[in-house]
Design a protein around this motif. Structure first.
Motif, PDB file in Angstrom:
ATOM      1  N   ILE A  17       0.710  -1.210  -0.079  1.00  8.66           N
ATOM      2  CA  ILE A  17      -0.129   0.013  -0.567  1.00  8.66           C
ATOM      3  C   ILE A  17       1.287   1.348   0.329  1.00  8.66           C
ATOM      4  CG2 ILE A  17      -1.584   1.396   1.209  1.00  8.66           C
ATOM      5  CD1 ILE A  17      -2.819  -0.824  -0.088  1.00  8.66           C
ATOM      6  N   PRO A  18       2.238   1.247   1.131  1.00  7.16           N
ATOM      7  CA  PRO A  18       2.615   2.515   0.839  1.00  7.16           C
ATOM      8  C   PRO A  18       3.275   3.324  -0.529  1.00  7.16           C
ATOM      9  CG  PRO A  18       3.443   2.216   2.972  1.00  7.16           C
ATOM     10  CD  PRO A  18       2.475   0.478   2.103  1.00  7.16           C
ATOM     11  N   ASN A  19       3.674   2.610  -1.351  1.00  5.79           N
ATOM     12  CA  ASN A  19       3.997   2.147  -3.067  1.00  5.79           C
ATOM     13  C   ASN A  19       2.957   1.694  -3.928  1.00  5.79           C
ATOM     14  OD1 ASN A  19       6.988   3.299  -2.232  1.00  5.79           O
ATOM     15  ND2 ASN A  19       6.796   0.834  -1.435  1.00  5.79           N
ATOM     16  N   GLN A  20       1.945   2.022  -3.255  1.00  6.41           N
ATOM     17  CA  GLN A  20       1.085   1.571  -4.020  1.00  6.41           C
ATOM     18  C   GLN A  20       0.755   0.516  -5.669  1.00  6.41           C
ATOM     19  OE1 GLN A  20      -0.141   5.769  -5.108  1.00  6.41           O
ATOM     20  NE2 GLN A  20      -2.315   5.738  -3.638  1.00  6.41           N
ATOM     21  N   ARG A  21       1.643  -0.283  -5.251  1.00  6.78           N
ATOM     22  CA  ARG A  21       1.494  -1.530  -5.992  1.00  6.78           C
ATOM     23  C   ARG A  21       1.578  -3.639  -5.297  1.00  6.78           C
ATOM     24  NH1 ARG A  21       2.856   2.378  -8.638  1.00  6.78           N
ATOM     25  NH2 ARG A  21       4.937   2.379  -9.258  1.00  6.78           N
TER      26      ARG A  21
ATOM     27  N   HIS B  19      -8.132   1.828  -1.926  1.00  5.93           N
ATOM     28  CA  HIS B  19      -7.479   1.523  -3.448  1.00  5.93           C
ATOM     29  C   HIS B  19      -8.006   0.917  -4.051  1.00  5.93           C
ATOM     30  CE1 HIS B  19      -4.490   4.294  -1.810  1.00  5.93           C
ATOM     31  NE2 HIS B  19      -3.837   3.791  -2.850  1.00  5.93           N
TER      32      HIS B  19
ATOM     33  N   ARG C 127      -0.021  -1.325 -10.725  1.00  6.57           N
ATOM     34  CA  ARG C 127      -0.309   0.538  -9.736  1.00  6.57           C
ATOM     35  C   ARG C 127      -1.596   0.408  -9.495  1.00  6.57           C
ATOM     36  NH1 ARG C 127      -1.379   5.683 -11.839  1.00  6.57           N
ATOM     37  NH2 ARG C 127      -1.384   4.688 -13.930  1.00  6.57           N
TER      38      ARG C 127
ATOM     39  N   GLY D  76     -14.966  10.068  -8.499  1.00  6.95           N
ATOM     40  CA  GLY D  76     -13.468  11.051  -8.178  1.00  6.95           C
ATOM     41  C   GLY D  76     -13.888  12.139  -6.911  1.00  6.95           C
ATOM     42  N   SER D  77     -13.125  13.104  -6.760  1.00  2.40           N
ATOM     43  CA  SER D  77     -13.045  13.767  -5.786  1.00  2.40           C
ATOM     44  C   SER D  77     -14.603  14.246  -5.230  1.00  2.40           C
ATOM     45  CB  SER D  77     -12.546  14.841  -5.611  1.00  2.40           C
ATOM     46  OG  SER D  77     -13.086  16.254  -6.494  1.00  2.40           O
TER      47      SER D  77
ATOM     48  N   GLU E 227     -13.802   9.337  -3.768  1.00  2.00           N
ATOM     49  CA  GLU E 227     -15.572   9.708  -2.400  1.00  2.00           C
ATOM     50  C   GLU E 227     -16.280   9.660  -2.560  1.00  2.00           C
ATOM     51  OE1 GLU E 227     -13.856  12.789  -0.214  1.00  2.00           O
ATOM     52  OE2 GLU E 227     -13.370  13.888  -1.738  1.00  2.00           O
TER      53      GLU E 227
ATOM     54  N   PRO F 190      -6.292   5.512  -5.031  1.00  2.00           N
ATOM     55  CA  PRO F 190      -6.616   5.009  -4.439  1.00  2.00           C
ATOM     56  C   PRO F 190      -8.747   5.580  -4.708  1.00  2.00           C
ATOM     57  CG  PRO F 190      -5.617   7.265  -4.495  1.00  2.00           C
ATOM     58  CD  PRO F 190      -5.383   6.456  -5.394  1.00  2.00           C
ATOM     59  N   SER F 191     -10.271   5.006  -4.235  1.00  2.00           N
ATOM     60  CA  SER F 191     -10.983   5.032  -5.074  1.00  2.00           C
ATOM     61  C   SER F 191     -11.600   5.951  -4.517  1.00  2.00           C
ATOM     62  CB  SER F 191     -11.346   3.656  -3.840  1.00  2.00           C
ATOM     63  OG  SER F 191     -10.745   2.407  -4.036  1.00  2.00           O
TER      64      SER F 191
END
Lengths: 514, 389
Positions: free
Chosen positions: A134-138, A159, A243, A314-315, A249, A246-247
């Motif tokens: 998760i920290p590197n999104q992989r 994610h 890769r 998205g946002s 929102e 983030p999901s």
């Protein structure tokens, strides 16, 4: 319910002939004794229980998701690890026997159609999620992991993995890599190729090579970019690094009904031209709405000429700011009715209606042919008109369900009984021609595979195909990886034309290390 | 050895370019490709080629399909010129690498080197934006790959293969690209700190938030740095304000900047080095950002980077060549196993180091086989690429 072609035997012969063609440049065809020895080796490598040779077992694997072609492989092997894949491919190389990789077998272009007397390597046992970072999104996964499992593995960390082909519950990531799969959300998020950062690949000689990695922008040729979407002809991926992102929102989903696909198409253009990039924007025509309604009872008006399912995600701020825009554009383009999903349940109803459209066609016709073509979005009205005219000319109903944002059409040619099959296929081919004539493509996501290789010359001239072959020969000079796919005619690799001239720099010592 | 006279060719078509390559291949001559000349010092040092092929005769915007958000651009077209045409339609090619002196960088040069800028965060690299290409090959042929629609899986993706290949497989004659709407408004949030770990936390918090950040950059110089997050679109301001909170929760002090062109211009400019200096491009990973910042500090250098993608440009200050050689070796050792590519280096440095670093033997062998298939005589930009290809 796809048809089983009347010319099934012809397909078999075709595959066999090409196999012969490919073999001219490669090692001689394995004798029955050599084949038996190879199968014995496969049993040693993968375990006897994971090697199938009985006709009843082989039958399961003679087609992929495109049922009109059938070829019985010499044997099927289900490796349990990348190391086993390497050993299997090496054994095939030494025996000079071609092989075909298969994921979930849900492909719609015959890309995993076996080769007669070849080995089918099914990766369905390789289902481990190897790493979640998760920290590197992989994430690192094995090829048999299903598409939806990738997103599920990181859902709790907010994610997801964006490519979402409609077969995502069953289709494998390995197959997605081979086909460069898209899905409903790729207009905004991109395709498999935009999310795979690294691959461990077994080449046709059994050599293992790392393409890309967890990092992006590694120096060297973009071999990863060439491999993703190469339909199993350059090697077999045994580890896949993706890769994740983030999901969103916020998700807002609506369905708008129009009198005609022309009006709906105009709305799509208006929305996109206004700078809105919806997460998904999907169109159904009257026939598709009718079929889907009969199957799902989603409450869509059956007399509507077209429906647009539009999803903004998205946002929160961006979603809300854009939503009014979209509603306004639909109304201005003549929408009769707009329904906005009030909750997740209603959103799912809209999507169910859209996703059921394919299967629901069975209620309208006994058989149908799914086409996959692409056009520039602005040509939508023109090409849809041509498709309607072709349908009239052939006296067949054509339903349209498609990803409107990126102009990826899925016309469904309906027909009754085997005697109409040939004409349905001809009509389907003419629809593809209309796509090519409009500046589009013969496939947006299903791939060329076995089914569409005959259409390749409509898009690519001889020098283009020759350049493709250069790439293929660099990876697989013996033509053992998924032969008889993608290229319209069998081609040999031959020797490299002329000596490779070593550059002074290589001679000077930089190359000494290697 | 006799000094070869440099012949200059300026083809006006793909066919002319391919003929030049075929002729050179037959004569075993090397052809060097030239666009705007802004990245002429990239890649390994190679002997002067016999022929220089300039793309300046291939400088047209062939198609701008506004309604389809696609375009076809010839290789010699300056990227800045193309962007002006797209901007007139409120569109953009989402690719903003530094454009060099007089903004001379061409489309062909940017794609051949796979260069990118801050927009990379949201829209990807050149490989993610290219949907097709016309290629002039050493066998005298002109090949097309891909198409001009944004979704297409027919045939092999040679457009990606040639992107970043430094011209060593053939010449990119034109590229088909996807365009995006130009955001109607933009706003940026900047958090400054003197603590590398604090910056790393702020960057990670934004990279993991659902905010739709257009660019997420970091910079570091002389003991302090900043994270910059830019938002574009209908709700740019709202998102930038939300980013203030995200950064605040991560413990960074942030401010909102509305007039934000200057800081972003600087992020782009600082990817390049000045005279006698060099830049080391690091392909790293997001969570290792603080390590990259500390390595930068120890080298007495400055850096800019794409925080979420983990790609950084460390600018070494101008120094004697042997000092630069040491500095590069030290960075490579400290940041191992991340690839570190040397850019903009003085000739002496390029001769002394492999600018791309050592490649994996299996991958390099495959790369050589590819080169042999496309350019068996070694006519196309030889010697400049990975492993001396």
């Amino acid at each position: 319910m796809s048809r089983v072609a009347g010319d099934q035997d012809a397909a078999l012969v075709g595959a066999g002939q090409e196999r012969g063609g490919e073999q001219e440049g490669g090692p001689p065809k394995a004798s029955p004794e050599e084949m038996e020895r190879l199968v014995e080796r496969l049993r040693t490598i993968a375990g006897a229980e994971h090697v199938y040779t009985h006709p009843d077992q082989l039958r399961t694997y003679e087609s992929d998701g495109l049922l009109q072609y059938k070829v019985t492989p010499g044997a099927v092997v289900l490796p349990g690890s990348g190391e086993e894949v390497r050993a299997i491919v090496r054994a095939c190389f030494e025996a000079g026997v071609p092989w075909v990789a298969r994921g979930a077998g849900s492909g719609l272009s015959g890309g995993a159609l076996p080769v007669e007397d070849g080995i089918l390597i099914a990766v369905s046992r390789m289902r481990r999620v190897l790493e979640v970072d998760i920290p590197n999104q992989r994430m690192v996964v094995e090829p048999g992991v299903t598409n939806v499992e990738v997103s599920q593995a990181v859902a709790a960390d907010a994610h997801f993995y964006p490519p979402d082909p409609s077969s995502q519950i069953v289709c494998s990531i390995g197959g997605n890599v081979a086909e460069n799969s898209g899905g409903a959300h790729c207009f905004k998020y991109g395709f498999t190729t935009n999310y795979v950062t690294g691959l461990e690949v077994v080449l046709s000689d059994g050599e293992v090579v790392q393409l890309g990695g967890p990092e992006v922008d590694r120096p060297g040729y973009d071999l990863l970019g060439a491999f993703v979407g190469s339909e199993g002809t350059l090697g077999i991926a045994t580890k896949i690094t993706v890769r994740i992102t983030p999901s969103p929102e916020a998700v807002k989903t609506m369905v708008a009904f129009f009198d005609s696909t022309g009006d709906a198409g105009a709305a799509v253009s208006e929305i996109v031209s206004a700078g809105v990039v919806p997460g998904a924007i999907e169109m159904m025509d009257q026939l598709a709405i009718k079929a889907s309604e009969a199957a799902t009872g989603a409450g869509f008006p059956e007399d509507a000429g077209a429906a647009l399912v539009i999803e903004l995600d998205g946002s929160k701020a961006e979603c809300e700011a854009r939503f009014e825009d979209v509603v306004e554009k639909c109304e201005a383009s003549g929408a009769n009715e707009i329904r906005i999903a009030r909750d997740e349940a209603e959103r799912q109803t809209f999507w169910k209606a859209r996703k059921a459209a394919f299967a629901a066609m069975g209620r309208i016709a006994s058989n149908y042919y799914v086409q996959d073509g692409v056009i520039p979005r602005t040509k939508l009205p023109e090409v849809l008109k041509q498709i309607a005219e072709l349908g009239e000319e052939y006296g067949m109903q054509v339903a349209n369900v498609f990803h409107a944002g990126d102009g990826n059409l899925h016309p469904l040619v309906c027909y009754h009984g085997d005697d109409e099959a040939e004409r349905a296929e001809e009509l389907s081919g003419k629809i593809l021609q209309a796509c090519v004539d409009a500046g589009g493509s013969i496939t947006g996501e299903h791939g060329v595979g076995f089914d569409k290789k005959r259409y390749m010359p409509r898009m690519f001239a001889e020098p283009d195909l020759a350049a493709f072959q250069k790439l293929r020969c660099a990876f697989d000079p013996g033509g053992l990886a998924n032969p008889g796919k993608v290229m319209p005619t069998p081609r040999l690799c031959g020797e490299v034309p002329g000596p490779y001239r070593q550059h002074p720099l290589e001679r000077a010592g930089l190359a000494d290390r290697f | 050895m006799a000094i070869q006279s440099l012949r200059r060719e300026v083809p006006a078509s793909g066919e002319e370019a391919a003929a030049t390559l075929e002729e050179a291949a037959a004569a075993e001559a090397a052809v060097g490709f030239a666009g705007g000349g802004t990245k002429a010092t990239w890649g390994n040092a190679a002997p002067e080629p016999g022929v220089e092929l300039s793309t300046e005769g291939l400088d047209r915007l062939l198609e701008h399909n506004e309604g389809d958000f696609t375009a076809i651009l010839q290789a010699g077209l300056p990227l800045a010129e193309a962007q002006r045409a797209f901007a007139a339609a409120d569109q953009m090619l989402a690719l903003d690498p530094p454009l060099g002196e007089d903004e001379a960088a061409t489309v062909g040069g940017v794609f051949a080197t796979a260069d990118s800028g801050p927009l990379r965060h949201r829209y990807g690299a050149p490989r993610d934006l290219i949907v097709g290409a016309t290629l002039a090959l050493a066998d005298g042929s002109v090949a097309h790959a891909g198409g001009k629609v944004i979704k297409n899986v027919a045939g092999y993706d040679l457009a990606k293969l040639f992107t970043g290949a430094f011209g060593t497989l053939g010449l990119i004659v034109d590229v088909s690209v996807r365009l995006h709407p130009a955001p109607e408004a933009r706003a940026t949030t900047i958090a400054s700190a003197e603590d590398a770990d604090a910056l790393g936390r702020a960057a990670a918090a934004l990279a993991h938030s659902p905010l739709e950040t257009e660019s997420l950059d970091v910079r570091w110089s002389a003991g302090s740095g900043a994270v910059l997050a830019r938002y574009g679109g209908a709700a740019a301001q709202d998102q930038a304000r939300a980013a203030l909170d995200v950064m605040g929760e991560a413990g960074a002090d942030a401010e909102l900047v509305e007039d934000d062109d200057a800081p972003w211009g600087e992020q782009r400019t600082r990817q390049r080095a000045g005279e006698g200096a060099a830049v080391v491009k690091v392909s790293g990973l997001q969570a290792r950002l603080p390590d990259v910042l500390r390595a930068t500090e120890r080298a007495g250098a400055s850096m800019v980077g794409r925080a979420a993608h983990g790609v950084s440009w460390i600018a070494l200050p101008a120094a004697e060549p042997d000092e630069l050689v040491d500095a590069v070796a030290k960075l490579r050792a400290e940041l191992d196993p991340f690839p570190c590519v040397v850019l903009d280096a003085p000739d002496a440095l390029r001769r002394a180091v492999d600018v791309f670093g050592e490649d994996d033997p299996a991958r390099l062998a495959l790369s050589r086989r590819l080169k042999e298939r496309f350019d068996p005589a070694g006519a196309c930009n030889p010697g400049r690429f990975v492993g001396g290809i």
